[in-house]
Design an enzyme around this catalytic site. Structure first.
Site, PDB file in Angstrom:
ATOM      1  N   ARG A  40     -29.128 -12.281  14.427  1.00 11.93           N
ATOM      2  CA  ARG A  40     -29.520 -10.905  14.099  1.00 11.93           C
ATOM      3  C   ARG A  40     -30.848 -10.516  14.759  1.00 11.93           C
ATOM      4  O   ARG A  40     -31.051  -9.343  15.089  1.00 11.93           O
ATOM      5  CB  ARG A  40     -29.622 -10.742  12.586  1.00 11.93           C
ATOM      6  CG  ARG A  40     -28.258 -10.694  11.961  1.00 11.93           C
ATOM      7  CD  ARG A  40     -28.328 -10.438  10.481  1.00 11.93           C
ATOM      8  NE  ARG A  40     -27.001 -10.104   9.992  1.00 11.93           N
ATOM      9  CZ  ARG A  40     -26.587 -10.299   8.748  1.00 11.93           C
ATOM     10  NH1 ARG A  40     -27.409 -10.799   7.854  1.00 11.93           N
ATOM     11  NH2 ARG A  40     -25.375  -9.964   8.389  1.00 11.93           N
ATOM     12  N   GLY A 367     -17.767 -10.624   8.696  1.00  9.94           N
ATOM     13  CA  GLY A 367     -18.664 -11.763   8.841  1.00  9.94           C
ATOM     14  C   GLY A 367     -17.931 -13.067   9.092  1.00  9.94           C
ATOM     15  O   GLY A 367     -18.306 -13.844   9.974  1.00  9.94           O
ATOM     16  N   GLY A 390     -20.335  -5.881   5.405  1.00 14.00           N
ATOM     17  CA  GLY A 390     -19.942  -4.810   4.486  1.00 14.00           C
ATOM     18  C   GLY A 390     -19.961  -3.442   5.151  1.00 14.00           C
ATOM     19  O   GLY A 390     -19.096  -2.596   4.904  1.00 14.00           O
TER      20      GLY A 390
HETATM   21  P1  ADP Z   1     -14.262 -11.221   6.857  1.00 13.95           P
HETATM   22  O1  ADP Z   1     -15.627 -11.690   6.394  1.00 13.95           O
HETATM   23  O2  ADP Z   1     -13.985 -11.595   8.274  1.00 13.95           O
HETATM   24  O3  ADP Z   1     -14.053  -9.767   6.568  1.00 13.95           O
HETATM   25  P2  ADP Z   1     -13.035 -12.031   4.398  1.00 13.95           P
HETATM   26  O4  ADP Z   1     -14.383 -12.165   3.773  1.00 13.95           O
HETATM   27  O5  ADP Z   1     -12.193 -10.910   3.950  1.00 13.95           O
HETATM   28  O6  ADP Z   1     -13.176 -12.018   5.998  1.00 13.95           O
HETATM   29  O7  ADP Z   1     -12.196 -13.344   4.150  1.00 13.95           O
HETATM   30  C1  ADP Z   1     -12.631 -14.603   4.556  1.00 13.95           C
HETATM   31  C2  ADP Z   1     -12.227 -15.649   3.569  1.00 13.95           C
HETATM   32  O8  ADP Z   1     -10.817 -15.631   3.342  1.00 13.95           O
HETATM   33  C3  ADP Z   1     -12.552 -17.026   4.086  1.00 13.95           C
HETATM   34  O9  ADP Z   1     -13.546 -17.596   3.267  1.00 13.95           O
HETATM   35  C4  ADP Z   1     -11.240 -17.783   4.011  1.00 13.95           C
HETATM   36  O10 ADP Z   1     -11.380 -19.103   3.511  1.00 13.95           O
HETATM   37  C5  ADP Z   1     -10.451 -16.946   3.040  1.00 13.95           C
HETATM   38  N1  ADP Z   1      -9.003 -17.162   3.218  1.00 13.95           N
HETATM   39  C6  ADP Z   1      -8.263 -16.949   4.319  1.00 13.95           C
HETATM   40  N2  ADP Z   1      -6.993 -17.345   4.120  1.00 13.95           N
HETATM   41  C7  ADP Z   1      -6.920 -17.826   2.878  1.00 13.95           C
HETATM   42  C8  ADP Z   1      -5.887 -18.399   2.090  1.00 13.95           C
HETATM   43  N3  ADP Z   1      -4.657 -18.555   2.577  1.00 13.95           N
HETATM   44  N4  ADP Z   1      -6.190 -18.781   0.822  1.00 13.95           N
HETATM   45  C9  ADP Z   1      -7.436 -18.634   0.339  1.00 13.95           C
HETATM   46  N5  ADP Z   1      -8.452 -18.106   1.024  1.00 13.95           N
HETATM   47  C10 ADP Z   1      -8.215 -17.701   2.287  1.00 13.95           C
HETATM   48 MG    MG Z   2     -16.391 -12.195   4.403  1.00 17.66          MG
END
Ligand code: ADP
Ligand code: MG
Length: 410
Positions: A40, A367, A390
């Site tokens: 960052r 993230g 976010g």
């Molecule tokens: P981003 O930060 O990219 O927007 P999210 O915060 O929505 O993504 O989701 C990320 C989380 O989703 C990760 O910690 C990952 O472990 C979890 N995740 C992905 N697939 C599964 C699954 N099948 N079961 C449980 N958790 C999952």
């Molecule tokens: Mg996330």
């Protein structure tokens, strides 16, 4: 309407209060706080260099962690001043206050092209409450305001909304920094009118986190690919069994509505047809995954949990991604933090990079998605990775971000 850019401004000798996102991960080491990841800080260097060249007197304001309106030593920005000095190759002064006489004195010492970092604005409860009197104090030493903190732009705080309101009110200019501009360009303009085929890949933990994004992008996308735990709520809606997978049963109707909208609009909607499944157990009293295997079947057995997409799904997803001209990816395909369950995410990442190499624009928001891509060593092979977790999600939902709205139009 495009926002005024730092490139548009005459900054010679001007005091520019610049909001940056220096909310970096830190840990204690040898009795001092050490920065674990300086991404960052590096992300602000292009904006700072432009302002230095233009002869600005640069006053940096930022938050770190959640001190809840009190001075908490472990959340001081002092180590960031040191890190920034090192990265930018010039001394960055640090003021242990963000408002008041000591700030005024420190600003008076600033030379053209000089940098001063103020202490954590969240040491004051008035920051998050966006109190006008506090915003006026923050703005007291500023002729111009620049916001380069996209990651904080979804919050209407004093340093993101109060200050530009005060500065605009007295006829001063409020502009976007270069990082902010790029975020708005890729998450905003590019996705507003994407080149087709437009493929959207969504994953992560919860349908409820992303349903608004799905709903909005169903109006623009040619293909929507769903992986991660989110996929299992869709599988429930389609009448399949999901075993012990992470699901949101109260969102089945929402998932069904998205499936209906996709078919009405002839949007290709891809869900995993096979999965990696693992047995959730307790090892030494702690939650863990035991045996795992590929489940080459739409239904998941009762005692197993879906932890990643399977190889057939990865191949089908990659095929769809390869034909794309625009790609948006938000959310990993599985529990990628556990290397046993990271394959699906990495395969999708590879397909996204291959499409990018042949001319597609690829935009990564979220993230954990950025973390996964960096872990795979592919972070430099996509067009754009958002710095705002976010904030990117809210922006992708089509919401106005208060910190962006507060800036002047071109
Ligand atoms: P981003 O930060 O990219 O927007 P999210 O915060 O929505 O993504 O989701 C990320 C989380 O989703 C990760 O910690 C990952 O472990 C979890 N995740 C992905 N697939 C599964 C699954 N099948 N079961 C449980 N958790 C999952
Ligand atoms: Mg996330």
């Amino acid at each position: 309407m495009a926002k005024l850019s730092v490139n548009d401004l005459d900054l010679q000798g001007k005091r520019v209060l610049t909001r940056v996102d220096y909310n970096v991960p830190m840990a204690e080491g040898d009795g001092a706080m050490v920065i674990n990841d300086d991404t960052r800080i590096r992300a602000t260097l292009p904006t700072l260099k432009v302002m230095i060249e233009k002869g600005a007197k640069i006053i940096l304001a930022a938050h770190l962690g959640r001190p809840k309106g009190e001075r908490v030593d472990s959340m001081s920005l002092q180590p960031v001043a040191e890190k920034l000095s090192e990265l930018i190759g010039q001394t960055v002064a640090f003021c242990d206050q963000c408002v008041g006489d000591t700030v005024t004195e420190a600003v008076a010492q600033l030379k053209e092209g000089g940098l001063l970092l103020l202490e954590n604005v969240r040491y004051h409860p008035e920051e998050e409450a966006n109190e006008t009197a506090f915003a006026e104090q923050l703005a007291a030493n500023a002729d111009i305001y620049v916001n380069d903190a996209f990651g904080a732009a979804h919050r209407a705080h004093a340093s993101t909304v109060g200050v530009p309101t005060v500065v605009t009110g007295r006829g001063g200019q409020c502009a976007a920094g270069l990082l902010m501009e790029r975020e708005l360009q890729f998450l905003g303009d590019e996705l507003e009118s994407p080149d087709n085929p437009f493929v959207v890949i969504l994953g992560g933990a919860k349908v409820s986190d992303k349903i608004k994004v799905i709903d909005r992008l169903l109006e623009k996308a040619d293909t929507i690919i769903i992986g991660g735990a989110m996929a299992y709520t869709f599988k429930l809606a389609k009448g399949f069994t999901v075993g012990k997978s992470l699901v949101e049963p109260d969102k089945i109707n929402v998932a069904q509505a998205a499936l209906d909208k996709a078919s009405e609009r002839s949007v290709q909607f891809l869900l995993p047809t096979d999965n990696l499944i693992a047995e959730p157990t307790e090892i030494d009293g702690k939650f863990a995954f035991g045996d795992y295997r590929v489940n080459d079947c739409e239904n998941i057995p009762d005692d197993m949990e879906g932890v990643d997409i399977g190889p057939k799904s990865a191949e089908a997803f990659s095929e769809a991604i390869k034909g794309a001209k625009t790609i948006l990816w938000n959310g990993p395909m599985g529990i990628f933090e556990d290397s046993r369950f990271a394959e699906g995410t990495y395969n999708v990442a590879k397909a996204v990079c291959e499409a990018t190499a042949t001319g597609a624009i690829s935009i990564i928001g979220g993230g954990d998605s950025v973390k996964a891509l960096n872990k795979a060593g592919l972070g430099d092979q996509v067009t754009f990775m958002s710095t705002g977790g976010g904030a990117s999600l809210e922006f992708l939902e089509g919401n106005e971000l208060p910190g962006v709205t507060a800036l002047n139009d071109k």
